[in-house]
Design a protein around this motif. Structure first.
Motif, mmCIF file in Angstrom:
data_model
loop_
_atom_site.group_PDB
_atom_site.id
_atom_site.type_symbol
_atom_site.label_atom_id
_atom_site.label_comp_id
_atom_site.label_asym_id
_atom_site.label_seq_id
_atom_site.Cartn_x
_atom_site.Cartn_y
_atom_site.Cartn_z
ATOM 1 N N PRO A 77 -0.376 6.078 49.743
ATOM 2 C CA PRO A 77 0.081 4.904 49.170
ATOM 3 C C PRO A 77 0.873 5.207 47.884
ATOM 4 C CG PRO A 77 -2.206 4.971 48.468
ATOM 5 C CD PRO A 77 -1.827 6.072 49.468
ATOM 6 N N LEU A 78 1.732 4.371 47.363
ATOM 7 C CA LEU A 78 2.659 4.366 46.359
ATOM 8 C C LEU A 78 2.338 3.643 45.059
ATOM 9 C CD1 LEU A 78 6.244 5.497 46.217
ATOM 10 C CD2 LEU A 78 5.556 3.534 45.042
ATOM 11 N N TYR A 79 2.113 4.147 44.051
ATOM 12 C CA TYR A 79 1.872 2.997 42.826
ATOM 13 C C TYR A 79 3.423 3.067 41.943
ATOM 14 C CZ TYR A 79 -3.271 2.802 43.450
ATOM 15 O OH TYR A 79 -4.421 2.607 43.861
ATOM 16 N N TYR A 84 9.345 1.651 56.951
ATOM 17 C CA TYR A 84 8.264 2.348 56.393
ATOM 18 C C TYR A 84 7.062 1.649 56.640
ATOM 19 C CZ TYR A 84 9.290 -0.443 52.319
ATOM 20 O OH TYR A 84 9.427 -1.487 51.486
ATOM 21 N N THR A 85 5.875 2.433 56.381
ATOM 22 C CA THR A 85 4.236 1.931 56.697
ATOM 23 C C THR A 85 3.867 2.204 55.045
ATOM 24 O OG1 THR A 85 3.828 3.710 57.541
ATOM 25 C CG2 THR A 85 4.246 2.293 58.953
ATOM 26 N N THR A 86 4.468 2.724 54.370
ATOM 27 C CA THR A 86 3.858 3.007 52.940
ATOM 28 C C THR A 86 3.370 1.735 52.279
ATOM 29 O OG1 THR A 86 5.271 5.114 52.525
ATOM 30 C CG2 THR A 86 4.083 4.091 50.886
ATOM 31 N N ARG A 87 2.185 1.884 51.852
ATOM 32 C CA ARG A 87 1.633 0.618 51.043
ATOM 33 C C ARG A 87 1.981 0.885 49.763
ATOM 34 N NH1 ARG A 87 -4.874 -0.886 49.845
ATOM 35 N NH2 ARG A 87 -4.240 -2.863 48.876
ATOM 36 N N ILE A 88 2.812 -0.160 49.076
ATOM 37 C CA ILE A 88 3.450 -0.077 47.687
ATOM 38 C C ILE A 88 2.611 -0.956 46.807
ATOM 39 C CG2 ILE A 88 5.407 -0.355 45.988
ATOM 40 C CD1 ILE A 88 6.975 -0.223 48.384
ATOM 41 N N MET A 89 1.812 -0.397 45.803
ATOM 42 C CA MET A 89 0.841 -1.218 45.035
ATOM 43 C C MET A 89 1.166 -1.165 43.609
ATOM 44 S SD MET A 89 -2.790 0.195 46.977
ATOM 45 C CE MET A 89 -2.497 1.788 46.773
ATOM 46 N N LYS A 90 0.764 -2.254 42.736
ATOM 47 C CA LYS A 90 0.929 -2.054 41.460
ATOM 48 C C LYS A 90 0.000 -1.451 40.608
ATOM 49 C CE LYS A 90 2.541 -4.367 37.502
ATOM 50 N NZ LYS A 90 1.594 -3.608 36.596
ATOM 51 N N TRP A 91 0.457 -0.767 39.765
ATOM 52 C CA TRP A 91 -0.518 0.112 38.835
ATOM 53 C C TRP A 91 -0.845 -0.862 37.559
ATOM 54 C CZ3 TRP A 91 -3.021 4.652 39.152
ATOM 55 C CH2 TRP A 91 -3.554 5.022 37.960
ATOM 56 N N VAL A 120 12.168 3.958 45.824
ATOM 57 C CA VAL A 120 12.737 4.388 46.987
ATOM 58 C C VAL A 120 12.648 5.847 47.431
ATOM 59 C CG1 VAL A 120 15.127 4.322 48.457
ATOM 60 C CG2 VAL A 120 14.314 2.372 46.899
ATOM 61 N N HIS A 121 12.785 6.516 46.342
ATOM 62 C CA HIS A 121 12.691 7.976 46.515
ATOM 63 C C HIS A 121 11.465 8.417 46.926
ATOM 64 C CE1 HIS A 121 14.199 12.237 44.769
ATOM 65 N NE2 HIS A 121 13.227 12.468 45.713
ATOM 66 N N GLY A 122 10.387 7.679 46.462
ATOM 67 C CA GLY A 122 9.037 8.242 46.911
ATOM 68 C C GLY A 122 8.626 7.636 48.264
ATOM 69 N N LEU A 123 9.396 6.588 48.677
ATOM 70 C CA LEU A 123 9.246 5.988 50.224
ATOM 71 C C LEU A 123 9.730 7.065 51.135
ATOM 72 C CD1 LEU A 123 9.982 2.300 49.627
ATOM 73 C CD2 LEU A 123 7.865 3.443 50.141
ATOM 74 N N GLU A 167 -5.973 9.510 45.890
ATOM 75 C CA GLU A 167 -5.019 10.454 46.978
ATOM 76 C C GLU A 167 -3.847 9.221 47.114
ATOM 77 O OE1 GLU A 167 -5.479 13.015 48.493
ATOM 78 O OE2 GLU A 167 -7.350 13.536 47.903
ATOM 79 N N SER A 168 -2.970 9.388 46.467
ATOM 80 C CA SER A 168 -1.720 8.644 46.224
ATOM 81 C C SER A 168 -0.490 9.119 45.278
ATOM 82 C CB SER A 168 -2.099 7.326 45.794
ATOM 83 O OG SER A 168 -2.682 7.509 44.281
ATOM 84 N N ILE A 169 0.319 8.837 45.390
ATOM 85 C CA ILE A 169 1.465 9.077 44.420
ATOM 86 C C ILE A 169 2.007 7.948 43.519
ATOM 87 C CG2 ILE A 169 2.539 10.862 46.466
ATOM 88 C CD1 ILE A 169 4.855 9.114 46.292
ATOM 89 N N ALA A 170 2.268 8.348 42.376
ATOM 90 C CA ALA A 170 2.648 7.325 41.398
ATOM 91 C C ALA A 170 4.244 7.632 40.907
ATOM 92 C CB ALA A 170 1.763 7.387 40.272
#
Length: 203
Positions: free
Chosen positions: A134-136, A180-187, A120-123, A72-75
């Motif tokens: 969250p965003l990968y 923003y509160t989005t959690r940015i994570m390393k794939w 940035v577009h994803g955020l 449940e995230s976007i990449a």
């Protein structure tokens, strides 16, 4: 959402499936499953019967199955043909591979710039929709630029890539004026395979 077809070469059941749910049931839990999605049935049929296709590097899974990351995230990911070269980026919903946005190609860009713009577009995309997904990203460089709120590319602006620099300016402005509160994570590519937003053009 456009119809997709899923080819499974190695799994509990091989074949062509017209839903992600059917494909997932054929591969979920199967070690080193080999599969890929296609936009048309004819492409899926050609790939399934091509004995060499499944061994090519670009045929790695586009929607890997693992308990180590959040479905449940976007990449997001970028592609660039040359350095500089034609640059584009996109974002996908990890659970089913649905493309959420796609920008470009623009001339005389770099992959790192594309990765930065994609994040940035994803955020902005997630904030606009009040989404807590969250965003990968697989780019360490872009992550560092996001933390600094600055695209530290050494690319020189020309008349051919002014559109890219306009996007960079707008992205930096968004970071400077938005929280923003989005959690940015390393794939973790080594563990999970190519990021689901990958354009599949690596040689």
């Amino acid at each position: 959402m456009a119809q997709k077809y899923y080819v499974v070469w190695k799994g509990f059941q091989s074949g062509i499936f017209n839903t992600w749910e059917a494909c997932k049931s054929a591969i979920d839990g199967y070690q080193n499953a080999v599969y890929k999605s296609f936009p048309s049935l004819s492409e899926a049929e050609r790939a399934f019967t091509d004995k060499q296709f499944m061994t090519r590097k670009f045929a790695r899974p586009t929607i890997p199955v693992s308990a180590d990351y959040n479905l449940e995230s976007i990449a997001v990911d970028a592609a660039c043909s040359g350095n500089p070269g034609d640059m584009e980026y996109r974002g996908v919903y990890v659970k089913n591979g649905q493309e959420l946005f796609r920008v470009g190609p623009y001339k005389q860009g770099t992959n790192n710039i594309g990765e930065f713009l994609a994040i940035v577009h994803g955020l902005a995309f997630l904030k606009q929709r009040n989404s807590n997904l969250p965003l990968y990203t697989d780019s360490v460089t872009a992550l560092s630029w996001i933390r600094k709120k600055k695209c530290n590319s050494k690319l020189i602006e020309t008349s051919h890539n002014s559109d890219i620099f306009d996007l960079i300016y707008r992205a930096e402005q968004w970071l400077a004026t938005n929280s923003y509160t989005t959690r940015i994570m390393k794939w973790e590519t080594a563990q999970w395979g190519e990021i689901p937003a990958d354009f599949g053009r690596k040689k």
